[in-house]
Design a protein around this motif. Structure first.
Motif: not given
Length: 563
Positions: A299-306, A333-336, A363-366
Motif C-alpha cells: 500500500g505504500g510506506f509508513r512510519n510512526e513516532v510515539v 507533507p505525507p499523504a496521511d 504517517v503514510r505515503d507512496q
C-alpha cells in the motif's frame, strides 16, 4: 464411526511444541485420526508474498517443516494423518521439502498437496488467492496420503476435507458438511476454544488457564461433534468457550464457504461432561456460486513516532508537538497523517511512568522519503526544542512498507482446484453441483423483554461475554450471555444505536447487527473500522482483538437481578 481430529496451530507462530503434544497426548486409547494445522491469516499471506519475492523456493510456513522433523515419525508410528495449510503460496515447494525430509528421516510418509488457489495477480499485487474447500484434501487422503499440505483453503476445510474422506460424504450432504464446518471453525484458532482469549477467564483457576491444551473434535457421521481436549492438558472446554469461538470472525446466520453454507442459527451446544461440549442440529445449504478471494498488495510506506508527555499541561504539550511537526513537514507533507493522544497519565502520580501520556504519530505515503528522513529529522530536531521533558519511546526509524488486504469474489468454476496425489497424478476437483445465492436471514422476533425493575450502572461485561476480530478492513464483535433472562435483556438493550454510543469510534461507520438466539448472541459487523486491513496498521488495535473487551468495559444500566 468417530473421526477424532485435532488442531495444533491457530496461526503462523503458534506454540511450536503443540504438534508433539497433540500426537502424544491422547494415550493409546485416545489418539487422533487426523491432526490439522492452520498457519494462514491475512497478514501471513502478505509476509509469505514478500518471502517469495526474495526467494522463489520460499512462500510456505517454514515453522511447519521444522515441526515435522519430529512430527513425521510420531504421526507415522501412531497412524495419524496430517493436514495443514502451511503451503501458503507454494504448497508444491513445501511438499517437495517434506519428501526430502521424510527420506532423510527414513519415514515412509506419502506426501500430497492441493493447489489451484493462486489467481493471476495484477500490478502491485503480491498474492491473490481464492479460498478453496475440502474436496481436494479428501481426494489426497483417499489416494493414501499421510500428509496433505495446501495453499489457501478456508480454515474449516481442514476439517471438512478429512470428514468427506472418512465418512464418504458427497458434495450435497449439506447438513453433515455444515456440522463439520462448525466443528472446524471451533478448532481453527487452537486454544481460543480451550480458554484462551476468553472473556470470563476469571471464573476459572488461573493455573488451569496458564497453558491451555489444544482442542480436538470427535466428529460423527451425521455431522454432530463433541469438542474436547486431551486429558490432563490445561485450559477448559465449556459452552462459553465454544460460543466465543463460534462468534469469532463470523457475521450472520448464514456462514458461507466453498463446501456448504452453514446455518449458525441452527447450532445447538450442550455441556456433555467436563471439557466436553456437544454440537448438533447444524443445518446446511448449498454453497454460493462464487469463492472468496484475498488480494495482498503493497500500500505504500509508513512510519510512526510515539512522543512521551509527562506531568502538567498534557494537552498543551501535545498541541505544541503537533504544531512543530506540522511546520517541519509543511513543505512536503505525507499523504496521511494521524495523531492520537492516549491519556495514560495520572494526577499526582507516584512514578514518572504513571505521570506520562503517549502522543502517537503515524504517517503514510507512496514516497518512502516523506515518511523517512523528513519525519525522523523533524522528530529528532525537537530533542532540545520541544515540550519540557521531551523524549520518545524509541528512536525514529526510516519507515517501512505496509500491506493492504482486499476481498474479491470469483466464480467457483474459474478456479482450477487440483489435488496432486502422492504419486504425482493431478486430479481436477469439480465444483459442487449445486449452489445458492447468499442472502441475509431476516432478523428473528426478539424474545419477550424483561419486566421493569431496579437497575444498576455497571460494566456490560459483568453479564455479557465478547470476542472480536478482523476480516480485511472490517471488524466483528460477538456478544453473548449465559442465561435466558440475560438474553431477554441483551436482545433489547444492545441495539446498533447503543453499540455506536458505547464505541464512539464506530459512530460514522456502517454497523450491522446479527441475531443468533440459539447462542444467546448478537454479532456486530463494523465496516471499515480497520482501514485497509491489519497489515496497514491503521488503528491502535489493528486486528480489533480487544474491541470486544472495550465494549464489555463500558457502563450501562443492567437489571439488578442479572447482577
Amino acid at each position: 464411526m468417530i473421526l477424532r481430529i485435532g488442531n495444533a496451530s491457530g496461526f503462523y507462530g503458534d506454540r511450536f511444541d503443540a504438534v508433539r503434544e497433540m500426537l502424544t497426548g491422547g494415550g493409546p486409547e485416545g489418539g487422533l485420526d487426523v491432526l490439522t494445522g492452520d498457519y494462514l491469516a491475512e497478514l501471513t499471506m502478505l509476509i509469505l508474498g514478500r518471502d517469495l519475492l526474495k526467494d522463489p523456493s520460499a512462500g510456505y510456513a517454514r515453522t511447519f517443516l521444522r515441526q515435522m522433523e519430529e512430527g513425521l515419525g510420531l504421526a507415522h508410528d501412531r497412524g495419524v494423518r496430517i493436514v495443514a495449510n502451511a503451503g501458503g503460496l507454494n504448497p508444491a515447494g513445501l511438499a517437495d521439502a517434506l519428501r526430502t525430509l521424510a527420506d532423510r528421516l527414513g519415514v515412509p510418509a506419502r506426501i500430497a498437496h492441493v493447489e489451484g488457489d493462486r489467481l493471476p495477480a495484477g500490478p502491485g499485487v503480491l498474492a491473490a488467492n481464492a479460498y478453496l474447500g475440502g474436496a481436494g484434501i479428501a481426494a489426497c487422503l483417499s489416494a493414501g496420503a499421510d500428509v496433505v499440505v495446501t495453499g489457501r483453503v478456508t480454515d474449516a476445510a481442514l476439517v471438512t476435507g478429512p470428514a468427506q474422506w472418512f465418512f464418504g460424504w458427497g458434495p450435497e450432504a449439506y447438513d453433515e458438511l455444515a456440522g463439520a464446518v462448525v466443528a472446524g471453525h471451533v478448532l481453527e484458532c487452537g486454544t481460543q476454544a480451550t480458554g484462551g482469549n476468553y472473556a470470563f477467564f476469571t471464573d476459572h483457576d488461573p493455573a488451569v488457564l496458564r497453558r491451555p491444551g489444544f482442542p480436538l473434535a470427535e466428529l460423527h457421521a451425521d455431522g454432530s461433534a463433541v469438542i474436547t481436549k486431551h486429558p490432563g492438558t490445561g485450559g477448559v472446554v465449556d459452552v462459553g468457550t465454544v460460543t466465543a469461538q463460534l462468534l469469532y470472525e463470523t457475521a450472520g446466520a448464514r456462514y458461507p464457504g466453498p463446501d456448504v453454507t452453514a446455518r449458525l442459527d441452527s447450532v445447538r451446544l450442550t455441556q456433555e461432561g467436563p471439557d466436553r461440549v456437544r454440537i448438533d442440529g447444524v443445518r446446511g445449504e448449498a454453497p454460493p456460486p462464487t469463492l472468496k478471494a484475498g488480494l495482498c498488495r503493497l500500500g505504500g510506506f509508513r512510519n510512526e513516532v510515539v512522543f512521551v508527555l509527562t506531568g502538567l499541561d498534557i494537552e498543551a504539550k501535545a498541541e505544541l508537538v503537533r504544531g512543530q511537526i506540522g511546520d517541519a513537514l509543511a513543505a512536503s507533507p505525507p499523504a496521511d497523517v494521524r495523531w492520537e493522544l492516549v491519556r495514560t497519565d495520572r494526577e499526582d502520580a507516584p512514578t514518572e511512568e504513571t505521570a506520562s501520556a503517549l502522543l502517537r504519530l503515524v504517517v503514510r505515503d507512496q514516497d518512502p522519503e516523506k515518511v523517512g528522513r523528513a519525519l525522523t529529522g523533524a522528530a529528532i530536531e525537537l530533542a532540545l526544542a520541544g515540550d519540557p521533558g521531551f523524549h520518545v519511546t524509541a528512536p525514529p526509524g526510516k519507515g517501512a512498507p505496509y500491506g493492504v488486504f482486499e476481498t474479491a469474489y470469483v466464480p467457483a468454476g474459474d478456479v482450477p482446484h487440483t489435488a496432486v496425489l502422492p504419486d504425482g497424478a493431478r486430479v481436477p476437483v469439480p465444483v459442487p453441483p449445486g449452489n445458492r445465492e447468499l442472502v441475509a436471514v431476516p432478523e428473528p422476533e426478539p424474545p419477550e423483554p424483561l419486566p421493569p425493575g431496579p437497575v444498576r450502572r455497571a460494566p456490560l461485561g459483568r453479564v455479557a461475554g465478547a470476542r472480536s476480530g478482523d476480516k480485511g478492513g472490517d471488524a466483528n464483535v460477538g456478544v453473548w450471555v449465559r442465561g435466558d433472562r440475560a438474553w431477554r435483556w441483551l436482545a433489547h438493550a444492545l441495539t446498533v444505536e447503543r453499540f455506536r454510543e458505547l464505541l464512539p469510534e464506530t459512530r460514522d461507520l456502517a454497523v450491522t447487527r446479527h441475531v443468533l438466539p440459539g447462542l444467546r448472541a448478537l454479532n456486530f459487523t463494523v465496516t471499515g473500522l480497520l482501514g485497509e486491513g491489519v497489515a496497514s496498521q491503521a488503528r491502535f488495535d489493528p486486528q480489533a482483538k480487544a474491541l470486544g473487551e472495550w465494549l464489555r468495559s463500558r457502563h450501562v444500566d443492567i437489571p439488578e437481578e442479572l447482577l
